[in-house]
Design a protein around this motif. Structure first.
Motif, PDB file in Angstrom:
ATOM      1  N   THR A  98       0.819  -1.220   0.000  1.00 44.73           N
ATOM      2  CA  THR A  98       0.000   0.000   0.000  1.00 44.73           C
ATOM      3  C   THR A  98       0.845   1.258   0.000  1.00 44.73           C
ATOM      4  N   ASP A  99       2.149   1.137   0.277  1.00 42.30           N
ATOM      5  CA  ASP A  99       3.006   2.314   0.295  1.00 42.30           C
ATOM      6  C   ASP A  99       3.585   2.620  -1.077  1.00 42.30           C
ATOM      7  N   MET A 100       3.420   1.700  -2.026  1.00 43.60           N
ATOM      8  CA  MET A 100       3.975   1.929  -3.349  1.00 43.60           C
ATOM      9  C   MET A 100       3.310   3.109  -4.035  1.00 43.60           C
ATOM     10  N   ALA A 101       2.020   3.295  -3.799  1.00 43.41           N
ATOM     11  CA  ALA A 101       1.320   4.406  -4.438  1.00 43.41           C
ATOM     12  C   ALA A 101       1.926   5.724  -4.001  1.00 43.41           C
ATOM     13  N   ARG A 102       2.187   5.849  -2.696  1.00 39.63           N
ATOM     14  CA  ARG A 102       2.780   7.097  -2.222  1.00 39.63           C
ATOM     15  C   ARG A 102       4.187   7.262  -2.763  1.00 39.63           C
ATOM     16  N   ARG A 103       4.945   6.180  -2.767  1.00 41.10           N
ATOM     17  CA  ARG A 103       6.317   6.276  -3.233  1.00 41.10           C
ATOM     18  C   ARG A 103       6.361   6.627  -4.720  1.00 41.10           C
ATOM     19  N   GLN A 104       5.541   5.950  -5.498  1.00 41.10           N
ATOM     20  CA  GLN A 104       5.597   6.200  -6.925  1.00 41.10           C
ATOM     21  C   GLN A 104       4.930   7.516  -7.282  1.00 41.10           C
ATOM     22  N   GLN A 105       3.941   7.928  -6.509  1.00 40.92           N
ATOM     23  CA  GLN A 105       3.354   9.234  -6.767  1.00 40.92           C
ATOM     24  C   GLN A 105       4.417  10.303  -6.581  1.00 40.92           C
ATOM     25  N   SER A 125       1.090   4.375 -20.242  1.00 38.17           N
ATOM     26  CA  SER A 125       0.921   5.804 -20.513  1.00 38.17           C
ATOM     27  C   SER A 125       1.401   6.683 -19.374  1.00 38.17           C
ATOM     28  N   PHE A 126       2.085   6.114 -18.397  1.00 35.58           N
ATOM     29  CA  PHE A 126       2.557   6.900 -17.270  1.00 35.58           C
ATOM     30  C   PHE A 126       4.066   6.827 -17.172  1.00 35.58           C
ATOM     31  N   SER A 127       4.630   7.896 -16.716  1.00 41.07           N
ATOM     32  CA  SER A 127       6.085   7.979 -16.583  1.00 41.07           C
ATOM     33  C   SER A 127       6.498   7.324 -15.272  1.00 41.07           C
ATOM     34  N   CYS A 128       6.833   6.018 -15.354  1.00 41.86           N
ATOM     35  CA  CYS A 128       7.115   5.255 -14.131  1.00 41.86           C
ATOM     36  C   CYS A 128       8.591   5.178 -13.819  1.00 41.86           C
ATOM     37  N   LEU A 129       9.464   5.444 -14.797  1.00 32.91           N
ATOM     38  CA  LEU A 129      10.919   5.404 -14.606  1.00 32.91           C
ATOM     39  C   LEU A 129      11.400   4.052 -14.107  1.00 32.91           C
ATOM     40  N   GLY A 130      10.686   2.989 -14.428  1.00 32.56           N
ATOM     41  CA  GLY A 130      11.123   1.648 -14.061  1.00 32.56           C
ATOM     42  C   GLY A 130      10.477   1.086 -12.820  1.00 32.56           C
ATOM     43  N   TRP A 131       9.667   1.861 -12.130  1.00 33.01           N
ATOM     44  CA  TRP A 131       8.995   1.366 -10.917  1.00 33.01           C
ATOM     45  C   TRP A 131       7.838   0.458 -11.317  1.00 33.01           C
ATOM     46  N   PHE A 132       7.788  -0.728 -10.721  1.00 34.29           N
ATOM     47  CA  PHE A 132       6.649  -1.610 -10.932  1.00 34.29           C
ATOM     48  C   PHE A 132       5.436  -1.077 -10.198  1.00 34.29           C
ATOM     49  N   SER A 133       4.260  -1.440 -10.706  1.00 38.50           N
ATOM     50  CA  SER A 133       3.033  -1.094  -9.992  1.00 38.50           C
ATOM     51  C   SER A 133       2.874  -2.031  -8.794  1.00 38.50           C
ATOM     52  N   PRO A 134       2.062  -1.663  -7.815  1.00 38.35           N
ATOM     53  CA  PRO A 134       1.889  -2.536  -6.653  1.00 38.35           C
ATOM     54  C   PRO A 134       1.418  -3.936  -7.026  1.00 38.35           C
ATOM     55  N   GLY A 135       0.514  -4.032  -7.998  1.00 40.75           N
ATOM     56  CA  GLY A 135       0.053  -5.353  -8.404  1.00 40.75           C
ATOM     57  C   GLY A 135       1.167  -6.192  -8.998  1.00 40.75           C
ATOM     58  N   GLN A 136       2.024  -5.567  -9.791  1.00 36.28           N
ATOM     59  CA  GLN A 136       3.149  -6.293 -10.371  1.00 36.28           C
ATOM     60  C   GLN A 136       4.145  -6.724  -9.296  1.00 36.28           C
ATOM     61  N   VAL A 137       4.413  -5.834  -8.348  1.00 37.45           N
ATOM     62  CA  VAL A 137       5.318  -6.184  -7.248  1.00 37.45           C
ATOM     63  C   VAL A 137       4.755  -7.352  -6.450  1.00 37.45           C
ATOM     64  N   PHE A 138       3.455  -7.322  -6.235  1.00 39.71           N
ATOM     65  CA  PHE A 138       2.813  -8.390  -5.470  1.00 39.71           C
ATOM     66  C   PHE A 138       3.011  -9.749  -6.158  1.00 39.71           C
ATOM     67  N   VAL A 139       2.770  -9.809  -7.458  1.00 40.11           N
ATOM     68  CA  VAL A 139       2.896 -11.083  -8.169  1.00 40.11           C
ATOM     69  C   VAL A 139       4.353 -11.539  -8.199  1.00 40.11           C
ATOM     70  N   LEU A 140       5.266 -10.615  -8.451  1.00 43.02           N
ATOM     71  CA  LEU A 140       6.679 -10.991  -8.499  1.00 43.02           C
ATOM     72  C   LEU A 140       7.166 -11.466  -7.128  1.00 43.02           C
TER      73      LEU A 140
END
Length: 1247
Positions: free
Chosen positions: A105-112, A664-679
C-alpha cells in the motif's frame, strides 16, 4: 494501466522487445526435458510442431534453406510461446491463492512522489507547441499582461523548442508535471525580481500565472487533459482484484483470452481446496528435491566450499517458512480477497473506472418486442359449404387482440388481408380460424370450419405458404388448406436466433434442444437467452462478457446436433450443437462479435495446403477443442520443482518491466503494486533467490538506460545495494550462501553500471534535461559513489569519486560545446566575412552563457558536494569557446571596435558568477581587450580634440538644444565615451580606476578648451557691436552664454570622479580650476555685456550734455523745441534687449545677474553725469529726458525681477533727489514747462 478491452490485442503474437535481451541461462525447459519426467510437459513433443512438420513434408520445396529457416523460426516462436504459457500457469497459481506476499500500500505514495504522472509523448509535445504559439500570436481568449507574455515566450523558446526536451519526451520519462514545474521555476525567478505593488502580492501573481499556464496547456478540446480523467493516474496503483491481475499478466506475457480461460478452468483456480492441495504437493516436491540435492551433492558452486551445508539448510528453512505461511491462513480463506474492483468505463472502454462490479443481468433486462404481419391470401378445399355462403377468417396472436378479414363467398374464398400485431414473445402462438356466417335467426355464433396454429420465428419464411387446417370432427373438408404468410420482424437488439442443443456448467445443465436468442442489452453487454413458447422472459440466460467462442469437434456421449462449438470462461464451459454447418458459422460469428474477443475463430478445414501454410495466424499450443487438451494438460501437470525458476522469473520480470515502461505513465522503471505483489509471490513460492532477482532487474533497467530511456537511479541504487550486501555476506534477505555465478554477474553488473553512470554524468544535460527528473542527477552521483565502494563497510575516498566526476565533466564540456556548435550551425571558416565571424561569435557567446546559466540553475544543486567541479566544467567549456573567439578577434582590423559588445556580454555574465569571476577565461578576456580599450580611448581623445578645433573655427553660434552645435557634439561625445567605459564594467579595480581618471581628465581639458574658445568668440563679437540705441544683443551672444551654462551643468558629471573613490589633492585642485575658469569666464562675459549696454546710455547722456548752461550749443539749442525721441529710443533699446536676453538665455540666474549688472551700471552712469553738473542747473529738456529715462528704466528692471535692494541703491537715491530738486526749480521758474513729466508722477504710479 490495465485495459480490459485491449488485453488480448497482443495475445498470441511474439513480443517485440524494446531493448536488447540480456544474456541468460538456457531455457528452463531444457532442464526439464533432460530429466525425462513423464508426469510433466517438458518431455512432450508439441502437437503443433508435429502438424507443422507433417505439413511441410507434403509441400513442394523450391528453396529448402528458406523453408528450413522459416520452419526454425516458427519452432522457436512456438517454443517461446510455450515457455510463456508455462510461466503464466505459475503466475495464475500465485494470483489465485497467495499466501506469502501482499499488495503493497506504500507503493502508491512512493511512486506518486517519483513519477506517477501522465506521460507526454511526441504528438502531445507538438500539440503543446502549437497551443503556446497560438497564445503568443494572440489567437486565444486568455487575457494576459506583457510580463506574462514575455514569460511564456521565454518558456516557449527556451524549453518547449529545446532539442533536449524532445529527447526527454522520446525517452518516456517526461510527464506533464515536469512541464509545469519548469514553467513555475522560471516565473518564480521573474516575479521575485519585479517591484512590489501595493495591494497585489507576488504569491497572487504566481497563482494567476500558473492558472493561465494550465489553461494554455490543457486547451479547450483536449482529451488527454480532461479533469474527469485526472483520477486515472492512480488507478494502476490501487489494490487490484484477481481478475485485473489476470488481465494484466495476459498483456505482459501475450496470452490469449481463451488460453487464459482454458488454463483457469483446467487449474481449477476457483477451487480453494484444489489450490491449497497444489501448494502442499509443490512443497512436498521441493522437500524431496532438497533431500536429493543433499544426497547427491548437486548444489551450485559457491564462493566458499563450506557453504554447501548452509545452502541445504536455507532451502529447508524456506520450505518451512512457506509451510508456516500456508498454515497461518484460515481454512475458509482462499488467499486475500481483494475487494477493490475496477469496471469498464462507459466513457472509453480503454480506461478503467473505480466502482463496484455489479453488471449482472436480470431476466427483465432482456425484454424483446416483435412486430408480426399476418397476411391471409386464400382458402382451398372448401367443399362442404354452398357456394353462395359467406365465409371469413380471424387471426390473433396469443395474449393480443383478434382481427377479422373481409367477408367472401365460399366459391371464391380469397382475401389478401394483412393484420399487424406486436408481441414480446420470441416464440409466439399465431392462431388463424375460418368461419362461415350463420344464417339462422337463433344462431349466436358463426360456425368454425377450421383452424391453424403457427409458432413463427424471425428466421422463418417470408412468402405465403399453404398450411393444412385442423377441421372439426365429422367435417367433410379433410383437405382444407389455407395460404397465408407470417412475417416476424427482427428487433434491433436481437442479433441472432435459432434452435440449438446446449449444455453448460452454470446454466443449461442438461443437454437438450432449446430456442436461443442472442440479445444486445447495451453497447458492451450481450446475453445468450433460451426461451420457451409463449414466454416473454427467458427461461435461462448467460451474459457473454468474458467468454471466448470457438469451433470444436463433436463431443462423445451427446446425442443431438451434427456440428459443435463452445464458449469458455473462467469456471464455465458451454457446448452448443446445431444441425447445419452454415448455421454454426452464423452463430459463431454473431457470438464472436458479441464477446469482443480478439481471438478470431477459424472454421475447421482439412486442407493440406492450410496445414502447410500454417493458416493466417499462429496456432496456440492449447486449443479450445476439448478433444485436443493434451498440450494444456502437459502445462498444468508439469512439476514446478523440475523447472529452472530463476530463468523463468528473469523472463517474467523482463516482460513485466517492458509492459510497465510502455504504459501511458512515466514510471521510470517502478513496478506497480500489483506487479510487485505477483513478483514477490512468485519468488517466495518457487524459491527465486533475491540476489538473482535484483541482478536481473539491474540488467533490464540498464538495458533501458543504455537506450536513452529514463530510469530512476533510486531503483538502481536499491537493487545494487541489495546485491552488494548479499555478495559481501550481509544477508539482506537472510540468505548467507553466495554462488560463483552470482558473484561473477555482480562484478559484470558493477562494471557495466560504472560505465553507465559515468556516461550519464558526462551527458548530464541530455540525460537529465532542465534538472528533470527532480533529484535524479544527485541520486546518480550518490549511486556512483556507492558503486565505487570495494565493499559495504569501507567508503570510497572523496577524492577518488571527485576525480571520476571531474573527468566526466571534462568530457561533458567537449560534448556540450560540440552540440552547441551543431545547434547554432556555426562553422569556423577563416574565409568567412569578418563581420559574419564576429556576429557568429556573439551569437555563440549568448548560447554559451545560456548553457552555463541553465547548468547553474538546474544542476548546481546536484553538484553541491563539489561546487568547484561545476566551475571547472564551465572553465573547460569556455576554453573551447576561447579558441574560436581568439581566432575571430585576431582576424578583425586594428581599428575595428565591433568586438566590444562581445566583451560586454561575456564580462557581465562572468562578473555575476562568483565561481567564474576573475577565473582563467575572465583574465584572458581582460588581457585580450585592454589594448583595444586603451587604443580606442586614445583615438577618441584625438578625434574629440580635432572636432573642437574644427567646430569652433566654423561655428555659426546658432542655438542647438542647450548650446551650440560644437558644444553639443563635444558634451555628447564625452558622455558617450564615459558611458561606454562604464558599461564595460571592467572587473580589475586598478585599471578601471585608471580608465575613469583618464576620461575625467580628458573631459576637463576638452571643457577648458571649449570655455576659452567661447570666451574669445564672445569678446570678438562684442568688439564689433555699436554703442547707439540701435544696438541689439545678438542671438549668438545668448548662445555663448548657454554654452557656458551647459558646460557648468556638465562639469560635475563629466569631470568629477566617483565619490566612492579616494580623490587625491592634486586631482581635486585640478577640477576646482575648471570650475573657477567657468565661473570667471561667466562673470567676465556678464560684465562685458552690461558695460556695452551702459555705453549706449553714455552716448545718450553725451547728447544731453550739449544743453549744459554756458556752452555754445546751449544758446543755439535753446531756441529749438526738441521732442522726447531720444528718451523713447533709449527706452525701446532697453526693453527690446531685455526681451532678447529673457527669451534666449536658458538660465534664470544668469539673466538676473545680467540685469542687476546692467541696472547698477546705468544708475552709476547717470549719477556720475549729474554729479559732474552739480553746480549747474539742468536744462528743461535735459530734465524731461532724464526723468523719463530714469522712471522707465526703474520700472522695466523691476518688472524683470531685479530686487528692490538693487533698484533702490545709493546711486538711484542720489539721482532721484537731484531730479526732484530740479523739477521743483523748473516748476517755480517756468510754470508748466515740464509738460506733465514729473518724478512724483512716477512715484505715485510706482506705488
Amino acid at each position: 494501466m490495465l485495459d480490459p478491452s485491449s488485453s488480448e490485442d497482443t495475445g498470441g503474437e511474439s513480443d517485440t522487445e524494446v531493448t536488447r535481451e540480456p544474456p541468460r541461462k538456457p531455457s528452463a525447459f531444457s532442464k526439464a526435458e533432460k530429466q525425462g519426467d513423464s508426469g510433466r510437459a517438458g518431455g512432450q513433443q508439441l502437437l503443433f510442431a508435429k502438424t507443422l512438420g507433417e505439413g511441410a513434408k507434403d509441400c513442394p520445396s523450391a528453396g529448402d534453406n528458406e523453408k528450413k529457416k522459416e520452419r526454425e523460426r516458427l519452432q522457436k516462436e512456438e517454443k517461446e510461446k510455450r515457455t510463456k504459457l508455462q510461466i503464466y500457469v505459475f503466475v495464475l497459481r500465485c494470483i489465485s491463492y497467495p499466501f506469502n506476499a501482499k499488495q503493497p500500500t506504500d507503493m502508491a505514495r512512493r511512486q506518486q512522489k517519483v513519477r506517477l504522472e501522465q506521460q507526454v509523448n511526441k504528438q502531445q509535445l507538438q500539440t503543446l507547441k502549437e497551443r503556446f504559439l497560438t497564445f503568443l500570436n494572440g489567437e486565444t481568449q486568455i487575457i494576459a499582461d506583457e510580463a506574462f507574455c514575455n514569460a511564456v515566450r521565454s518558456y516557449y523558446e527556451g524549453f518547449l523548442k529545446s532539442e533536449r526536451v524532445s529527447r526527454m519526451v522520446q525517452s518516456g520519462g517526461c510527464s506533464a508535471n515536469d512541464f509545469r514545474e519548469v514553467f513555475k521555476k522560471n516565473i518564480e525567478r521573474r516575479v521575485r525580481s519585479l517591484p512590489e505593488i501595493d495591494g497585489l502580492s507576488k504569491e497572487t501573481v504566481l497563482s494567476s500565472w500558473i492558472t493561465k499556464y494550465d489553461t494554455i496547456y490543457c486547451g479547450e478540446e483536449d482529451m488527454w487533459c480532461q479533469p474527469q480523467r485526472a483520477h486515472l493516474s492512480a488507478v494502476s496503483e490501487l489494490i487490484l482484484s484477481k481478475e485485473q491481475l489476470y488481465e494484466m499478466f495476459q498483456q505482459i506475457l501475450g496470452i490469449h483470452k481463451f488460453e487464459h480461460q482454458l488454463l483457469y478452468n483446467a487449474c481449477q483456480l476457483d477451487n480453494v481446496d484444489e489450490q491449497a492441495a497444489q501448494i502442499r504437493r509443490e512443497l512436498d516436491g521441493r522437500l524431496q528435491l532438497i533431500e536429493k540435492i543433499a544426497r547427491e551433492r548437486t548444489n551450485p558452486k559457491f564462493v566458499s566450499t563450506d557453504m554447501g551445508a548452509l545452502y541445504i539448510e536455507e532451502l529447508r528453512s524456506s520450505v518451512n517458512l512457506l509451510m508456516a505461511n500456508l498454515e497461518s491462513l484460515p481454512v475458509s480463506k482462499g488467499g486475500p480477497d481483494f475487494k477493490q474492483k475496477l469496471k469498464r468505463s462507459s466513457m472509453n472502454n480503454s480506461f478503467l473506472d473505480i466502482g463496484d462490479e455489479g453488471g449482472i443481468l436480470s431476466k427483465s433486462d432482456v425484454m424483446l418486442t416483435f412486430n408480426l404481419e399476418v397476411v391471409i391470401v386464400e382458402v382451398q378445399g372448401l367443399k362442404s359449404v354452398a357456394p353462395n355462403r359467406i365465409v371469413y377468417c380471424t387471426m390473433e396472436v396469443e395474449g393480443g387482440e383478434k382481427l377479422q378479414t373481409d367477408q367472401a363467398e365460399a366459391s371464391r374464398p380469397q382475401w389478401g388481408t394483412q393484420g399487424d400485431f406486436s408481441t414480446t414473445h420470441p416464440l409466439p402462438l399465431v392462431k388463424v380460424k375460418l368461419f362461415i356466417e350463420s344464417t339462422g335467426v337463433l344462431a349466436l355464433e358463426d360456425k368454425e370450419l377450421g383452424r391453424v396454429v403457427l409458432i413463427p420465428t424471425t428466421s422463418g419464411p417470408k412468402q405465403a405458404e399453404f398450411h393444412r387446417m385442423a377441421v372439426p370432427k365429422n367435417s367433410q373438408d379433410t383437405d382444407l388448406m389455407i395460404k397465408l404468410a407470417v412475417r416476424m420482424d427482427k428487433p434491433p437488439n436481437m442479433k441472432h436466433s435459432g434452435y440449438l442443443h446446449a449444455v453448460g456448467l452454470r446454466v443449461w445443465k442438461r443437454w437438450k434442444k432449446r430456442y436461443f436468442v442472442l440479445v444486445q442489452v447495451s453497447q458492451y453487454t450481450f446475453a445468450m437467452c433460451s426461451y420457451r413458447e409463449r414466454k416473454a422472459e427467458p427461461q435461462e440466460l448467460m451474459q457473454l462478457e468474458g467468454y471466448t467462442v470457438d469451433y470444436c469437434q463433436p463431443q462423445t456421449g451427446l446425442q443431438g446436433g451434427q456440428v459443435f462449438f463452445n464458449a469458455v470462461k473462467e469456471g464455465d464451459l458451454v457446448t452448443f450443437a446445431c444441425d447445419d454447418e452454415q448455421d454454426r458459422a452464423l452463430w459463431v460469428q454473431a457470438m464472436y462479435r458479441a464477446t469482443g474477443q480478439s481471438y478470431k475463430p477459424v472454421q475447421p478445414t482439412h486442407s493440406k495446403a492450410a496445414k502447410c501454410k500454417g493458416g493466417h495466424r499462429k496456432p496456440s499450443p492449447i486449443s479450445l477443442d476439448p478433444c485436443q487438451h493434451q498440450g494444456m494438460d502437459d502445462l498444468i501437470s508439469a512439476a514446478p520443482g523440475s523447472f529452472d525458476h530463476a530463468a523463468l522469473f528473469s523472463i517474467l520480470q523482463k516482460h513485466t518491466l517492458q509492459h510497465r515502461m510502455n504504459d501511458s505513465f512515466s514510471c521510470l522503471g517502478w513496478f506497480s503494486p500489483g506487479q510487485v505483489f505477483v513478483l514477490d509471490e512468485y519468488c517466495a513460492r518457487y524459491g527465486v533467490r533475491g540476489c538473482h532477482r535484483h541482478l536481473s532487474y539491474l540488467k533490464d533497467l540498464m538495458d533501458y538506460a543504455e537506450n536513452s530511456v529514463l530510469v530512476d537511479p533510486m531503483l538502481l541504487h536499491y537493487s545494487y545495494a541489495f546485491c552488494a550486501s548479499h555478495i559481501h555476506g550481509n544477508r539482506p534477505d537472510g540468505t548467507g550462501t553466495v554462488t560463483v555465478e552470482e558473484k561473477e554477474q555482480f562484478e559484470a553488473v558493477r562494471h557495466r553500471l560504472i560505465v553507465l553512470l559515468e556516461n550519464q554524468i558526462t551527458h548530464f544535460r541530455y540525460c537529465f534535461p532542465f534538472g528533470r527528473p527532480d533529484g535524479a542527477l544527485k541520486a546518480t552521483l550518490s549511486l556512483l559513489e556507492r558503486v565505487l565502494m570495494k565493499d559495504i563497510t569501507t567508503p570510497v575516498s572523496s577524492e577518488e569519486t571527485k576525480k571520476r566526476v571531474q573527468k566526466c565533466l571534462e568530457k561533458a564540456s567537449q560534448i556540450n560545446y560540440s552540440q552547441l556548435m551543431e545547434y547554432a550551425q556555426i562553422n569556423v571558416d577563416p574565409e568567412d566575412i569578418l563581420e559574419k565571424r564576429l556576429d557568429d561569435m556573439l551569437r555563440l557567446g549568448e548560447l554559451c552563457i545560456e548553457v552555463l546559466q541553465q547548468n547553474e540553475e538546474h544542476h548546481s544543486e546536484a553538484f553541491s558536494w563539489w561546487p568547484e567541479l561545476l566551475a571547472e566544467h564551465a572553465e573547460s567549456f569556455l576554453s573551447l569557446y576561447r579558441a574560436d573567439m581568439d581566432s575571430a578577434l585576431q582576424a578583425q582590423p586594428t581599428d575595428s571596435w565591433n568586438s566590444f559588445p562581445l566583451f560586454q556580454l561575456l564580462n557581465n555574465f562572468l562578473q555575476a558568477d562568483s565561481h567564474l569571476c576573475s577565473g582563467p577565461f575572465h583574465k584572458h578576456l581582460q588581457d585580450l581587450f585592454i589594448p583595444l580599450v586603451v587604443r580606442y580611448i586614445d583615438l577618441m581623445e584625438t578625434s574629440i580634440a580635432q572636432s573642437i578645433h574644427r567646430g569652433f573655427e566654423q561655428e555659426t553660434w546658432h542655438s542647438v538644444s542647450n548650446g551650440s552645435a560644437t558644444s553639443e557634439d563635444l558634451f555628447w561625445k564625452l558622455d558617450a565615451l564615459q558611458m561606454f567605459v562604464m558599461d564595460l564594467h571592467w572587473p580589475e579595480p586598478e585599471f578601471a580606476k585608471h580608465l575613469e581618471q583618464r576620461l575625467k581628465l580628458m573631459a576637463s581639458d576638452m571643457m577648458e578648451a571649449c570655455v576659452k574658445r567661447t570666451k574669445s568668440a564672445f569678446e570678438a563679437k562684442m568688439a564689433k557691436m555699436s554703442q547707439s540705441t540701435e544696438f541689439r544683443v545678438p542671438l549668438s551672444v545668448c548662445t555663448m552664454f548657454n554654452v557656458l551654462l551647459d558646460a557648468k551643468k556638465q562639469s560635475p558629471k563629466l569631470c568629477v570622479l566617483d565619490c566612492n573613490q579616494e580623490i587625491d589633492i592634486q586631482w581635486q585642485q585640478y577640477h576646482s580650476k575648471i570650475d573657477v575658469l567657468i565661473d570667471d569666464t561667466f562673470e567676465e562675459m556678464i560684465f562685458s555685456l552690461a558695460l556695452k549696454c551702459t555705453a549706449v546710455l553714455e552716448s545718450v547722456l553725451f547728447k544731453l550734455s550739449r544743453y549744459d548752461e554756458g556752452t555754445f550749443f546751449s544758446s543755439i539749442l535753446s531756441f529749438t523745441k526738441p521732442g522726447m525721441d531720444l528718451a523713447d529710443t533709449f527706452i525701446t533699446f532697453v526693453r527690446q534687449n531685455q526681451d532678447i536676453l529673457r527669451d534666449h538665455i536658458n538660465d534664470e540666474v544668469c539673466i538676473e545677474k545680467v540685469f542687476d549688472q546692467w541696472y547698477t551700471n546705468s544708475m552709476r552712469t547717470v549719477c556720475v553725469w549729474l554729479t559732474d553738473r552739480l553746480d549747474l542747473q539742468l536744462h528743461i529738456y535735459q530734465l524731461k529726458v532724464l526723468i523719463k529715462i530714469v522712471k522707465k528704466t526703474y520700472r522695466d528692471f523691476r518688472q524683470q525681477g531685479v530686487l528692490d535692494g538693487t533698484l533702490n541703491n545709493k546711486n538711484y537715491e542720489t539721482v532721484y533727489n537731484r531730479l526732484k530738486v530740479e523739477e521743483a526749480t523748473a516748476a517755480v521758474k517756468g510754470g508748466n514747462s515740464l509738460e506733465g513729466i514729473s518724478m512724483r508722477d512716477s512715484d505715485e504710479e510706482d506705488s
